[in-house]
Design a protein around this motif. Sequence first.
Motif, PDB file in Angstrom:
ATOM      1  N   UNK A  25     120.674 103.081 -21.683  1.00  0.00           N
ATOM      2  CA  UNK A  25     121.193 104.383 -20.714  1.00  0.00           C
ATOM      3  C   UNK A  25     120.027 104.018 -19.670  1.00  0.00           C
ATOM      4  N   UNK A  26     118.780 103.881 -19.787  1.00  0.00           N
ATOM      5  CA  UNK A  26     118.208 103.663 -18.680  1.00  0.00           C
ATOM      6  C   UNK A  26     118.145 102.332 -17.875  1.00  0.00           C
ATOM      7  N   UNK A  27     118.476 101.421 -18.615  1.00  0.00           N
ATOM      8  CA  UNK A  27     118.790  99.997 -17.810  1.00  0.00           C
ATOM      9  C   UNK A  27     120.024  99.499 -18.104  1.00  0.00           C
ATOM     10  N   UNK A  28     121.101 100.195 -17.490  1.00  0.00           N
ATOM     11  CA  UNK A  28     122.457  99.633 -17.924  1.00  0.00           C
ATOM     12  C   UNK A  28     122.772  98.203 -17.612  1.00  0.00           C
ATOM     13  N   UNK A  29     122.060  97.672 -16.846  1.00  0.00           N
ATOM     14  CA  UNK A  29     122.225  96.368 -16.353  1.00  0.00           C
ATOM     15  C   UNK A  29     121.685  95.477 -17.681  1.00  0.00           C
ATOM     16  N   UNK A  30     120.954  95.921 -18.677  1.00  0.00           N
ATOM     17  CA  UNK A  30     120.622  95.164 -19.803  1.00  0.00           C
ATOM     18  C   UNK A  30     121.748  94.850 -20.838  1.00  0.00           C
ATOM     19  N   UNK A  75     128.339 103.008 -23.836  1.00  0.00           N
ATOM     20  CA  UNK A  75     127.283 103.368 -23.515  1.00  0.00           C
ATOM     21  C   UNK A  75     126.887 104.801 -23.268  1.00  0.00           C
ATOM     22  N   UNK A  76     127.931 105.580 -23.012  1.00  0.00           N
ATOM     23  CA  UNK A  76     127.523 107.006 -22.813  1.00  0.00           C
ATOM     24  C   UNK A  76     127.207 107.443 -23.947  1.00  0.00           C
ATOM     25  N   UNK A  77     127.517 107.015 -25.159  1.00  0.00           N
ATOM     26  CA  UNK A  77     127.281 107.432 -26.518  1.00  0.00           C
ATOM     27  C   UNK A  77     126.057 107.275 -27.159  1.00  0.00           C
ATOM     28  N   UNK A 123     128.838  95.083 -22.917  1.00  0.00           N
ATOM     29  CA  UNK A 123     130.038  95.203 -24.030  1.00  0.00           C
ATOM     30  C   UNK A 123     130.691  94.254 -24.386  1.00  0.00           C
ATOM     31  N   UNK A 124     130.838  93.887 -25.621  1.00  0.00           N
ATOM     32  CA  UNK A 124     131.431  92.946 -26.175  1.00  0.00           C
ATOM     33  C   UNK A 124     132.148  93.062 -27.565  1.00  0.00           C
ATOM     34  N   UNK A 125     133.448  92.779 -27.938  1.00  0.00           N
ATOM     35  CA  UNK A 125     133.755  92.836 -29.366  1.00  0.00           C
ATOM     36  C   UNK A 125     133.879  94.221 -29.763  1.00  0.00           C
ATOM     37  N   UNK A 126     133.906  95.243 -29.180  1.00  0.00           N
ATOM     38  CA  UNK A 126     133.812  96.678 -29.731  1.00  0.00           C
ATOM     39  C   UNK A 126     132.326  96.978 -29.944  1.00  0.00           C
ATOM     40  N   UNK A 127     131.475  96.160 -29.470  1.00  0.00           N
ATOM     41  CA  UNK A 127     129.945  96.681 -29.625  1.00  0.00           C
ATOM     42  C   UNK A 127     129.596  96.450 -28.257  1.00  0.00           C
ATOM     43  N   UNK A 128     128.014  96.883 -28.248  1.00  0.00           N
ATOM     44  CA  UNK A 128     127.009  96.542 -27.251  1.00  0.00           C
ATOM     45  C   UNK A 128     125.910  95.830 -27.542  1.00  0.00           C
ATOM     46  N   UNK A 129     125.620  94.934 -26.466  1.00  0.00           N
ATOM     47  CA  UNK A 129     124.509  93.873 -26.941  1.00  0.00           C
ATOM     48  C   UNK A 129     123.484  93.887 -25.681  1.00  0.00           C
ATOM     49  N   UNK A 130     122.195  93.875 -25.960  1.00  0.00           N
ATOM     50  CA  UNK A 130     121.454  93.506 -24.994  1.00  0.00           C
ATOM     51  C   UNK A 130     121.715  92.069 -24.455  1.00  0.00           C
TER      52      UNK A 130
END
Length: 516
Positions: free
Chosen positions: A161-166, A151-153, A169-176
């Motif tokens: 970044x504003x809502x990290x709880x949203x 997420x830092x990238x 991380x899964x499978x090398x990716x980020x998802x809402x």
Amino acid sequence: MSSPTRRTVLRGLALAAAATAVPLPAFASSLAPAGYVPPLRQMRGMWIASVVNINWPSKTGLTADQQKAEYLAWLDLAQARKLNAVFVQIRPTADAFWPSPFEPWSQYLTGTQGQDPGYDPLAFLVEETHKRGLAFHAWFNPYRVSMQPDPAKLHPDHPGRKHPDWVIPYGGKLYYNPGMPEVRAFVQDAMMDAVTRYDIDGLHFDDYFYPVNTAAFDDSAAFAQHGQGFPDLAAWRRNNVDLLVQEMQQRVRRAKPEIAWGISPSGIWRNKATDPLGSETSGGQSYDSLHADTRGWVKKGWLDYIAPQIYWYIGQSNADYAKLIPWWSAVAAGTGTQLWIGQAAYKAGAAGQPAEWFRPSELTDHLALNRNHPEVGGDIWYNANDVREDRLGSVSTTVTDHYTRPALGPLLPRLADGHAPRRPVLASAHRGNGGTELHIVATGRDTPFQYAIYRLDRPARSEDFADARNLVAVVPAGRHARWTDPAGAKGAYYYVTAVDRANRQSPPSQGRRVHW
């Protein structure tokens, strides 16, 4: 989009060949089977993918002029392949190809997320597509945030970044997290911004909702907060996706009732061994692995169209194209939901594919089989690079065999009774140096989107405009338009109809006979 091969592509194999125009085989009509009547309306689309620069832009860091030139070359290709629509990915990873107040500029434009590309790509894309008389469908991915896991990238102002709880991380990716109502509302707002501000013809999702095999997708906190009343985690997740689909329909209908809303899911809902309503297949099930009840959406009337990705060859043991087409046709029959088929141009003649994909006739055989199922209203080709590369000549063969006449875009049943454009005036039709020259004049207050031009060897009857047997061209409209028919001959009769953006067709103009 779907299938292990395609997901591998989206994990980073960017086909970065420059999108320049290439020589294309001359378009020659083939003899249609006896009794075959070419349809007046047919979806003929292709996907133009932007994630990891698969299609457009071909790489990051191109100038605005270079990006524009590449896109125009894709439109050249679409016209050369006799297509009438493009599906362009404008929100690949919770980012934007337009100046969005919700999400940052896409990194796939400049190489840096949040960096202004120096122009409004979406405005350019829509305007240039419409200049060619092609429909523009805006392709969104609702929940994918990033193709990397940190997420830092993300851009400092990114909502993740504003809502990290949203973010999960899964499978090398980020998802809402689709299970959070505030996330579902936000992604709808972000997508509807493009719908309301730009003159698009459709809002399109691909097959990504929850990621595949989500046993380790940690949404337990959201389930604890919002999952009361559901028998298990899977049912709650499926309801979350259902809510997204149903609410998107409602919002699109309120904001832009004349645009098409649809989804291109994985081609298997459920296997018959799992569910008696399922297909005779043994592949991955979108209902279970993606929590996407694709059959249910059609039956409940939540979509204008569904375009299942039937990315398997005829006779494939675990997923036979020849069995899936009748299954999907039966699902769509009587629902009012249009059925278009996602075609795997990316597999034809590609290294590593089974021998069946090296049959030059595989794709044309798909469309021949479709003809036996009237529910199938056309096809969308994945992806633009493969439509251009035309390995084995498989795409050009399909075009020659099946796109023997032009076609208007599909008319959604719910719009069929809307106000059609006024019929144009065919001011003149006479022989010139290059053929028969037509001059067409719009008569209504609104300029039509297209003119459909019909040629006959006798005066027309009403039934002559019900299919494409006499349709010789579909051209961009204007208050005054001129078009030359190179095959025009003395004695031919010409008629013209006006077509609006919803693909409603006017009554035909008065006829003009060519006397010299």
